[in-house]
Scaffold this motif. Structure first.
Motif, PDB file in Angstrom:
ATOM      1  N   ARG A 199     -28.608 -78.254  14.535  1.00 56.41           N
ATOM      2  CA  ARG A 199     -29.081 -79.067  15.667  1.00 56.41           C
ATOM      3  C   ARG A 199     -27.924 -79.800  16.339  1.00 56.41           C
ATOM      4  O   ARG A 199     -27.860 -79.895  17.564  1.00 56.41           O
ATOM      5  CB  ARG A 199     -30.166 -80.032  15.210  1.00 56.41           C
ATOM      6  N   ALA A 200     -26.990 -80.322  15.539  1.00 56.17           N
ATOM      7  CA  ALA A 200     -25.840 -81.032  16.103  1.00 56.17           C
ATOM      8  C   ALA A 200     -24.962 -80.079  16.915  1.00 56.17           C
ATOM      9  O   ALA A 200     -24.528 -80.416  18.035  1.00 56.17           O
ATOM     10  CB  ALA A 200     -25.026 -81.686  14.988  1.00 56.17           C
ATOM     11  N   THR A 201     -24.713 -78.892  16.398  1.00 58.13           N
ATOM     12  CA  THR A 201     -23.913 -77.905  17.125  1.00 58.13           C
ATOM     13  C   THR A 201     -24.634 -77.456  18.386  1.00 58.13           C
ATOM     14  O   THR A 201     -24.021 -77.315  19.446  1.00 58.13           O
ATOM     15  CB  THR A 201     -23.584 -76.705  16.212  1.00 58.13           C
ATOM     16  N   LEU A 202     -25.938 -77.239  18.294  1.00 52.31           N
ATOM     17  CA  LEU A 202     -26.719 -76.844  19.463  1.00 52.31           C
ATOM     18  C   LEU A 202     -26.638 -77.906  20.562  1.00 52.31           C
ATOM     19  O   LEU A 202     -26.470 -77.571  21.742  1.00 52.31           O
ATOM     20  CB  LEU A 202     -28.179 -76.601  19.068  1.00 52.31           C
ATOM     21  N   ALA A 203     -26.739 -79.171  20.199  1.00 46.61           N
ATOM     22  CA  ALA A 203     -26.652 -80.247  21.197  1.00 46.61           C
ATOM     23  C   ALA A 203     -25.298 -80.201  21.909  1.00 46.61           C
ATOM     24  O   ALA A 203     -25.231 -80.368  23.140  1.00 46.61           O
ATOM     25  CB  ALA A 203     -26.867 -81.609  20.533  1.00 46.61           C
TER      26      ALA A 203
ATOM     27  N   GLY B 195     -24.895 -79.314  25.888  1.00 45.06           N
ATOM     28  CA  GLY B 195     -24.215 -80.298  26.733  1.00 45.06           C
ATOM     29  C   GLY B 195     -23.058 -79.677  27.491  1.00 45.06           C
ATOM     30  O   GLY B 195     -22.887 -79.900  28.701  1.00 45.06           O
ATOM     31  N   THR B 196     -22.260 -78.857  26.807  1.00 46.48           N
ATOM     32  CA  THR B 196     -21.144 -78.162  27.455  1.00 46.48           C
ATOM     33  C   THR B 196     -21.664 -77.181  28.496  1.00 46.48           C
ATOM     34  O   THR B 196     -21.131 -77.104  29.608  1.00 46.48           O
ATOM     35  CB  THR B 196     -20.296 -77.412  26.398  1.00 46.48           C
TER      36      THR B 196
ATOM     37  N   ALA C 125     -34.226 -77.015  20.969  1.00 43.54           N
ATOM     38  CA  ALA C 125     -33.574 -76.588  22.210  1.00 43.54           C
ATOM     39  C   ALA C 125     -34.410 -77.001  23.417  1.00 43.54           C
ATOM     40  O   ALA C 125     -33.875 -77.453  24.435  1.00 43.54           O
ATOM     41  CB  ALA C 125     -33.356 -75.076  22.204  1.00 43.54           C
ATOM     42  N   HIS C 126     -35.713 -76.854  23.317  1.00 40.36           N
ATOM     43  CA  HIS C 126     -36.617 -77.219  24.405  1.00 40.36           C
ATOM     44  C   HIS C 126     -36.491 -78.713  24.726  1.00 40.36           C
ATOM     45  O   HIS C 126     -36.327 -79.098  25.881  1.00 40.36           O
ATOM     46  CB  HIS C 126     -38.056 -76.873  23.997  1.00 40.36           C
ATOM     47  N   ALA C 127     -36.534 -79.543  23.699  1.00 37.77           N
ATOM     48  CA  ALA C 127     -36.450 -80.997  23.898  1.00 37.77           C
ATOM     49  C   ALA C 127     -35.103 -81.394  24.496  1.00 37.77           C
ATOM     50  O   ALA C 127     -35.041 -82.259  25.379  1.00 37.77           O
ATOM     51  CB  ALA C 127     -36.678 -81.721  22.572  1.00 37.77           C
ATOM     52  N   LEU C 128     -34.008 -80.772  24.037  1.00 39.43           N
ATOM     53  CA  LEU C 128     -32.692 -81.082  24.596  1.00 39.43           C
ATOM     54  C   LEU C 128     -32.610 -80.703  26.069  1.00 39.43           C
ATOM     55  O   LEU C 128     -32.072 -81.464  26.887  1.00 39.43           O
ATOM     56  CB  LEU C 128     -31.592 -80.368  23.810  1.00 39.43           C
ATOM     57  N   ALA C 129     -33.139 -79.541  26.428  1.00 39.81           N
ATOM     58  CA  ALA C 129     -33.082 -79.083  27.822  1.00 39.81           C
ATOM     59  C   ALA C 129     -33.886 -79.995  28.746  1.00 39.81           C
ATOM     60  O   ALA C 129     -33.537 -80.155  29.917  1.00 39.81           O
ATOM     61  CB  ALA C 129     -33.583 -77.647  27.927  1.00 39.81           C
ATOM     62  N   LEU C 130     -34.946 -80.602  28.233  1.00 38.15           N
ATOM     63  CA  LEU C 130     -35.749 -81.506  29.057  1.00 38.15           C
ATOM     64  C   LEU C 130     -35.038 -82.823  29.355  1.00 38.15           C
ATOM     65  O   LEU C 130     -35.404 -83.529  30.287  1.00 38.15           O
ATOM     66  CB  LEU C 130     -37.088 -81.797  28.373  1.00 38.15           C
ATOM     67  N   LYS C 131     -34.004 -83.158  28.571  1.00 37.74           N
ATOM     68  CA  LYS C 131     -33.306 -84.430  28.758  1.00 37.74           C
ATOM     69  C   LYS C 131     -32.280 -84.399  29.886  1.00 37.74           C
ATOM     70  O   LYS C 131     -31.825 -85.450  30.330  1.00 37.74           O
ATOM     71  CB  LYS C 131     -32.603 -84.841  27.456  1.00 37.74           C
ATOM     72  N   PHE C 132     -31.893 -83.213  30.342  1.00 41.50           N
ATOM     73  CA  PHE C 132     -30.851 -83.125  31.360  1.00 41.50           C
ATOM     74  C   PHE C 132     -31.374 -83.531  32.729  1.00 41.50           C
ATOM     75  O   PHE C 132     -32.554 -83.382  33.034  1.00 41.50           O
ATOM     76  CB  PHE C 132     -30.275 -81.707  31.425  1.00 41.50           C
TER      77      PHE C 132
ATOM     78  N   ASP D 251     -32.834 -60.374  27.389  1.00 38.60           N
ATOM     79  CA  ASP D 251     -32.739 -59.749  28.712  1.00 38.60           C
ATOM     80  C   ASP D 251     -32.705 -60.787  29.831  1.00 38.60           C
ATOM     81  O   ASP D 251     -32.084 -60.569  30.866  1.00 38.60           O
ATOM     82  CB  ASP D 251     -33.907 -58.786  28.938  1.00 38.60           C
ATOM     83  N   ALA D 252     -33.350 -61.930  29.618  1.00 42.26           N
ATOM     84  CA  ALA D 252     -33.440 -62.961  30.655  1.00 42.26           C
ATOM     85  C   ALA D 252     -32.250 -63.929  30.656  1.00 42.26           C
ATOM     86  O   ALA D 252     -32.154 -64.773  31.535  1.00 42.26           O
ATOM     87  CB  ALA D 252     -34.739 -63.748  30.487  1.00 42.26           C
ATOM     88  N   CYS D 253     -31.361 -63.822  29.676  1.00 38.25           N
ATOM     89  CA  CYS D 253     -30.278 -64.810  29.584  1.00 38.25           C
ATOM     90  C   CYS D 253     -28.914 -64.202  29.881  1.00 38.25           C
ATOM     91  O   CYS D 253     -28.748 -62.988  29.873  1.00 38.25           O
ATOM     92  CB  CYS D 253     -30.278 -65.479  28.206  1.00 38.25           C
ATOM     93  N   THR D 254     -27.951 -65.100  30.139  1.00 43.45           N
ATOM     94  CA  THR D 254     -26.561 -64.671  30.263  1.00 43.45           C
ATOM     95  C   THR D 254     -25.819 -64.920  28.961  1.00 43.45           C
ATOM     96  O   THR D 254     -24.862 -64.231  28.651  1.00 43.45           O
ATOM     97  CB  THR D 254     -25.859 -65.410  31.414  1.00 43.45           C
ATOM     98  N   THR D 255     -26.249 -65.921  28.183  1.00 45.25           N
ATOM     99  CA  THR D 255     -25.649 -66.256  26.894  1.00 45.25           C
ATOM    100  C   THR D 255     -26.767 -66.540  25.901  1.00 45.25           C
ATOM    101  O   THR D 255     -27.675 -67.314  26.198  1.00 45.25           O
ATOM    102  CB  THR D 255     -24.747 -67.500  27.004  1.00 45.25           C
ATOM    103  N   LEU D 256     -26.701 -65.920  24.737  1.00 43.99           N
ATOM    104  CA  LEU D 256     -27.697 -66.151  23.699  1.00 43.99           C
ATOM    105  C   LEU D 256     -27.141 -67.108  22.653  1.00 43.99           C
ATOM    106  O   LEU D 256     -25.985 -66.975  22.237  1.00 43.99           O
ATOM    107  CB  LEU D 256     -28.073 -64.840  23.002  1.00 43.99           C
ATOM    108  N   VAL D 257     -27.960 -68.054  22.223  1.00 41.87           N
ATOM    109  CA  VAL D 257     -27.647 -68.917  21.088  1.00 41.87           C
ATOM    110  C   VAL D 257     -28.717 -68.640  20.034  1.00 41.87           C
ATOM    111  O   VAL D 257     -29.913 -68.763  20.312  1.00 41.87           O
ATOM    112  CB  VAL D 257     -27.643 -70.412  21.474  1.00 41.87           C
ATOM    113  N   ALA D 258     -28.286 -68.239  18.845  1.00 37.97           N
ATOM    114  CA  ALA D 258     -29.215 -67.902  17.768  1.00 37.97           C
ATOM    115  C   ALA D 258     -28.940 -68.778  16.551  1.00 37.97           C
ATOM    116  O   ALA D 258     -27.790 -69.011  16.198  1.00 37.97           O
ATOM    117  CB  ALA D 258     -29.070 -66.431  17.392  1.00 37.97           C
TER     118      ALA D 258
END
Length: 173
Positions: A18-22, A26-27, A47-54, A98-105
């Motif tokens: 979670r820390a690395t994902l944040a 952010g970057t 990931a959903h909650a973090l994206a809503l904060k921007f 298919d819908a993304c340019t960069t995947l985070v797994a």
């Protein structure tokens, strides 16, 4: 618009993941990313909650599983994304990639097993589609593929390279 695809395990993510994902989100936000796609499992809530904060809020496209008990039932902000029809796990993972340019797994294991979990399957699918794939291991370290045909890289001691993890089997859809 540049898009991050996110795939995790149903069991969720570790605190280091979670820390690395944040940090990654952010970057990405500072670099102009503004859209997130994910698979609507309970593990994708972070990931959903973090994206809503921007600010401005990210557009969020959700590809839920067809297994009701596994769903996170997340919703984008009105006018900022959509929820696609539920689909089988691998179909959904392909749609996210298919819908993304960069995947985070975020897999729950440091290496793929004989049966690929959703995050490992999505990382391999992204790699084969010549997309950037970032795998956040349970300890928070990262394995990353480069853009297109660049060499694979990672940020920790040279023990794992994404392509090497998949040499054990010929993967076919």
């Amino acid at each position: 618009m540049q898009t991050i695809g996110f795939v995790s395990e149903r069991v969720g993510t570790t605190t280091p993941q979670r820390a690395t994902l944040a940090r990654i989100l952010g970057t990405a936000h500072r670099r102009g990313f503004g859209r997130l796609t994910h698979g609507d499992t309970r593990g994708d809530v972070v990931a959903h909650a973090l994206a809503l904060k921007f600010d401005p809020p990210w557009v969020i496209d959700i590809y839920p599983p067809n297994v009701e008990v596994a769903r996170g039932h997340m919703q984008p902000r009105p006018g900022f994304g959509q929820v696609h029809p539920p689909a089988e796990y691998l179909t959904r993972a392909r749609a996210v990639v298919d819908a993304c340019t960069t995947l985070v797994a975020c897999p729950s294991t440091p290496r793929p097993g004989r049966m690929l979990s959703g995050p490992w399957f999505a990382a391999l699918y992204a790699h084969r589609a010549n997309k950037t794939a970032v795998v956040i291991l349970p300890d928070g370290s990262i394995i990353r593929t480069g853009e297109r045909d660049q060499d694979l890289q990672h940020n920790d001691p040279p023990t794992l390279v994404l392509a090497d993890l998949f040499k054990w089997a010929e993967w076919k859809e």
